[in-house]
Design an enzyme around this catalytic site. Structure first.
Site, PDB file in Angstrom:
ATOM      1  N   CYS A 222      41.134  40.856  41.259  1.00  0.00           N
ATOM      2  CA  CYS A 222      40.871  41.555  42.543  1.00  0.00           C
ATOM      3  C   CYS A 222      39.667  41.202  43.280  1.00  0.00           C
ATOM      4  O   CYS A 222      39.437  41.632  44.555  1.00  0.00           O
ATOM      5  CB  CYS A 222      41.016  43.152  42.252  1.00  0.00           C
ATOM      6  SG  CYS A 222      42.689  43.525  41.847  1.00  0.00           S
ATOM      7  N   HIS A 301      28.917  38.935  36.359  1.00  0.00           N
ATOM      8  CA  HIS A 301      30.172  38.656  35.620  1.00  0.00           C
ATOM      9  C   HIS A 301      29.716  39.135  34.014  1.00  0.00           C
ATOM     10  O   HIS A 301      28.735  38.900  33.429  1.00  0.00           O
ATOM     11  CB  HIS A 301      30.418  36.879  35.606  1.00  0.00           C
ATOM     12  CG  HIS A 301      31.796  36.619  35.137  1.00  0.00           C
ATOM     13  ND1 HIS A 301      32.471  37.132  33.870  1.00  0.00           N
ATOM     14  CD2 HIS A 301      32.359  35.840  35.814  1.00  0.00           C
ATOM     15  CE1 HIS A 301      33.393  36.447  33.780  1.00  0.00           C
ATOM     16  NE2 HIS A 301      33.654  35.938  34.934  1.00  0.00           N
ATOM     17  N   HIS A 385      28.506  52.225  56.043  1.00  0.00           N
ATOM     18  CA  HIS A 385      29.982  52.140  55.735  1.00  0.00           C
ATOM     19  C   HIS A 385      29.979  51.501  54.255  1.00  0.00           C
ATOM     20  O   HIS A 385      29.278  50.701  53.876  1.00  0.00           O
ATOM     21  CB  HIS A 385      30.748  51.432  56.899  1.00  0.00           C
ATOM     22  CG  HIS A 385      30.515  51.985  58.150  1.00  0.00           C
ATOM     23  ND1 HIS A 385      30.922  53.067  58.606  1.00  0.00           N
ATOM     24  CD2 HIS A 385      29.747  51.396  59.269  1.00  0.00           C
ATOM     25  CE1 HIS A 385      30.769  53.110  59.847  1.00  0.00           C
ATOM     26  NE2 HIS A 385      29.831  52.063  60.261  1.00  0.00           N
ATOM     27  N   HIS A 389      36.694  48.678  46.595  1.00  0.00           N
ATOM     28  CA  HIS A 389      38.116  48.446  46.176  1.00  0.00           C
ATOM     29  C   HIS A 389      39.014  49.543  46.006  1.00  0.00           C
ATOM     30  O   HIS A 389      38.897  50.155  45.113  1.00  0.00           O
ATOM     31  CB  HIS A 389      38.064  47.299  45.045  1.00  0.00           C
ATOM     32  CG  HIS A 389      39.279  46.936  44.395  1.00  0.00           C
ATOM     33  ND1 HIS A 389      40.332  46.271  45.259  1.00  0.00           N
ATOM     34  CD2 HIS A 389      39.642  46.813  43.297  1.00  0.00           C
ATOM     35  CE1 HIS A 389      41.343  46.153  44.400  1.00  0.00           C
ATOM     36  NE2 HIS A 389      41.018  46.472  43.079  1.00  0.00           N
ATOM     37  N   HIS A 418      46.296  55.038  50.072  1.00  0.00           N
ATOM     38  CA  HIS A 418      47.404  55.842  50.431  1.00  0.00           C
ATOM     39  C   HIS A 418      48.351  55.147  51.334  1.00  0.00           C
ATOM     40  O   HIS A 418      49.696  55.148  51.049  1.00  0.00           O
ATOM     41  CB  HIS A 418      47.047  57.060  51.027  1.00  0.00           C
ATOM     42  CG  HIS A 418      48.007  58.053  51.305  1.00  0.00           C
ATOM     43  ND1 HIS A 418      48.765  57.979  52.677  1.00  0.00           N
ATOM     44  CD2 HIS A 418      48.494  58.957  50.975  1.00  0.00           C
ATOM     45  CE1 HIS A 418      49.822  58.999  52.980  1.00  0.00           C
ATOM     46  NE2 HIS A 418      49.543  59.532  51.767  1.00  0.00           N
ATOM     47  N   ASN A 422      47.305  49.519  46.282  1.00  0.00           N
ATOM     48  CA  ASN A 422      46.467  48.437  45.809  1.00  0.00           C
ATOM     49  C   ASN A 422      47.013  46.825  46.297  1.00  0.00           C
ATOM     50  O   ASN A 422      47.565  46.284  45.572  1.00  0.00           O
ATOM     51  CB  ASN A 422      46.152  48.501  44.232  1.00  0.00           C
ATOM     52  CG  ASN A 422      45.286  47.531  43.760  1.00  0.00           C
ATOM     53  OD1 ASN A 422      44.584  46.651  44.561  1.00  0.00           O
ATOM     54  ND2 ASN A 422      44.996  47.645  42.418  1.00  0.00           N
TER      55      ASN A 422
END
Length: 494
Positions: A222, A301, A385, A389, A418, A422
């Site tokens: 993702c 990573h 802001h 994810h 909502h 995802n």
């Protein structure tokens, strides 16, 4: 009386902290202004004759002046030439699925009961869905509406063409982009990697140039959307006067898990279809209409650690069904990756006042008292802001807690989860679109995008808004933004 005393003390502490922040963050200004003022007063006190004598005492001739001027121009030229090229985000578009792909809770659970003979698996997915934070208007691809689902190569390609081409077509309408103007193409899709690649599919559809520099990223989870942004940025540093098209998506069709392992059933409940197309450019003329400028990309990573490497893992269960297993340690590993990422990005974005507090607390823990809690920097001073994810309610809750964010700061992430579920790497762009649709993006605002992905990775991108953005009328939120934000209960009884 005690209440008033506590309130007064908290107010005083607030103003002390504000004063400290102002003093540290403007230290050089506060130091130089008196020096410059004193110099100006001294020069004003001197008469014209004294100033002329002072100039002559320097004994500067024309050669010295020209050499000095040449040196200044040379140093300035080297500085300008060595600076990285600015990378602008001209515009972006998010795919909005048709109503025919909508999958309310009742439909999802009815299909689950018809597909599965295992009552325990059905009850488990019901509990997950009740606590997921998803709403009634998320979308699954057409192949997943069949009973049983049809995860064929043809159906997977059809979904890829639908979501990717729709997002690119929308971006083309917004920007007037022509195929011949695309110099770099980067596509990321983690779990669907056909031959020819998805990037080749785009080149074939839009008849892009034969010398285009194309890249197809797969298996990176993702967080691959920000990896694509980083790759495009690096390419734009090398190739001047270029445009880069970045496409982020996840193809859901081939990844429906039909077994009964609980850790592999979670993706069925959370992942939904979506895609985003982003136009980046290093052309100076694009700065006038660009929305944002890319400031930083920081990648972390943790793949060297076996636990982190296997916490999101594609495998087959005992029955031979393929799926993605999510470890129970996922949130702890994500938190560790976030800490490493914050350690790198903090010095780049935090004001000096926060960096000093962090440093002093770190030294104090080492030298004075190891039981002191580590100081958590206030990232609200660095960003207006936050786009976290939308991997699930637990992900958003954990980051809100760790970064000490308010409900408003994580509103875009919760509402995206909502409304769309995802959507993997593209979720960050639905969140940015939400902030714009609410009319909250102003010139100079800073945006922090945070993505997590298999491997395990935590990646960050920092953007600066170049102009106040008018509320868009043709985005993914245009028909429902008036209903948001909505209250998302902890449990929705099904």
């Amino acid at each position: 009386m005690p209440t008033g005393g506590v309130f007064s003390g908290s107010v005083n502490l607030k103003y002390v902290k504000l004063g400290y922040q102002y003093l540290v963050n403007h230290f050089l200004t506060l130091l130089l202004v008196p020096v410059m003022a004193a110099t100006a007063l001294e020069l004003a006190r001197l008469g014209p004759g004294e100033l002329l004598s002072l100039w002559r005492s320097l004994e500067l001739d024309l050669v010295h002046i020209l050499c000095s001027a040449f040196l200044v121009v040379f140093v300035g030229t080297v500085y300008v030439m060595s600076r990285p090229r600015p990378v602008y985000l001209v515009d972006y578009a998010c795919y909005k699925p048709p109503a025919s792909c909508r999958v309310p809770f009742a439909t999802f659970m009815e299909h689950t009961r018809l597909i599965s003979d295992d009552d325990k698996s059905v009850r488990f997915q019901t509990r997950i869905l009740e606590r997921s934070g998803l709403g009634e208007d998320t979308y699954l691809p057409p192949a997943n509406h069949y009973i049983p689902p049809n995860p064929s190569m043809e159906a997977s390609r059809a979904e890829a063409q639908l979501v990717i081409f729709s997002a690119i077509d929308d971006l083309v309408r917004r920007t007037g982009l022509k195929p011949k103007d695309i110099d770099i193409l980067v596509v990321n899709c983690s779990l669907f990697s056909p031959t020819p690649s998805l990037s080749a599919m785009i080149i074939n559809k839009y008849k892009l140039r034969s010398n285009i520099r194309s890249f197809n990223l797969s298996g990176m989870g993702c967080s691959a959307g920000l990896i694509s942004i980083d790759l495009a940025r690096d390419m734009l540093q090398v190739h001047p006067n270029s445009n880069a098209l970045v496409v982020s998506t996840e193809i859901i069709t081939p990844n429906f898990y039909q077994g009964s392992r609980r850790d592999m059933l979670l993706p069925n409940c959370l992942f939904r279809m979506g895609a985003a197309a982003i136009l980046l450019s290093n052309r100076r003329r694009e700065a006038r209409r660009a929305k944002y400028r890319l400031v930083h990309v920081v990648r972390t990573h943790k793949g060297a650690d076996d636990r982190a490497y296997r916490c999101v893992y594609q495998e087959e269960d005992d029955q031979g069904f393929s799926g993605i297993s999510l470890s129970k340690e996922l949130m702890a590993i994500a938190g560790d990756a976030l800490k490493s990422n914050i350690t790198t990005i903090g010095p780049l974005v935090l004001p000096m006042s926060e960096q000093l507090l962090f440093f002093f607390r770190l030294v104090g823990r080492k030298l004075i008292n190891k039981t002191w809690k580590p100081y958590i920097p206030d990232f609200k001073l660095a960003f207006e802001h936050f786009c976290i994810h939308a991997g699930g309610r637990a992900v958003i809750d954990e980051l809100q807690k760790n970064l000490q964010l308010s409900s408003r700061h994580v509103e875009a992430s919760r509402m995206t989860l909502h409304r769309f579920g995802n959507t993997s790497s593209s979720s960050l762009w639905y969140e940015l679109a939400y902030i714009e649709a609410k009319g909250r993006m102003r010139r100079g605002d800073r945006v922090w995008q945070i993505g997590f992905g298999s491997g395990f990775k935590c990646n960050s991108a920092v953007w600066k808004c170049l102009r106040s953005i008018k509320t868009p009328t043709n985005g993914p939120w245009d028909d429902c933004i008036h209903r948001y934000p909505v209250d998302v209960p902890e449990v929705v009884k099904l």
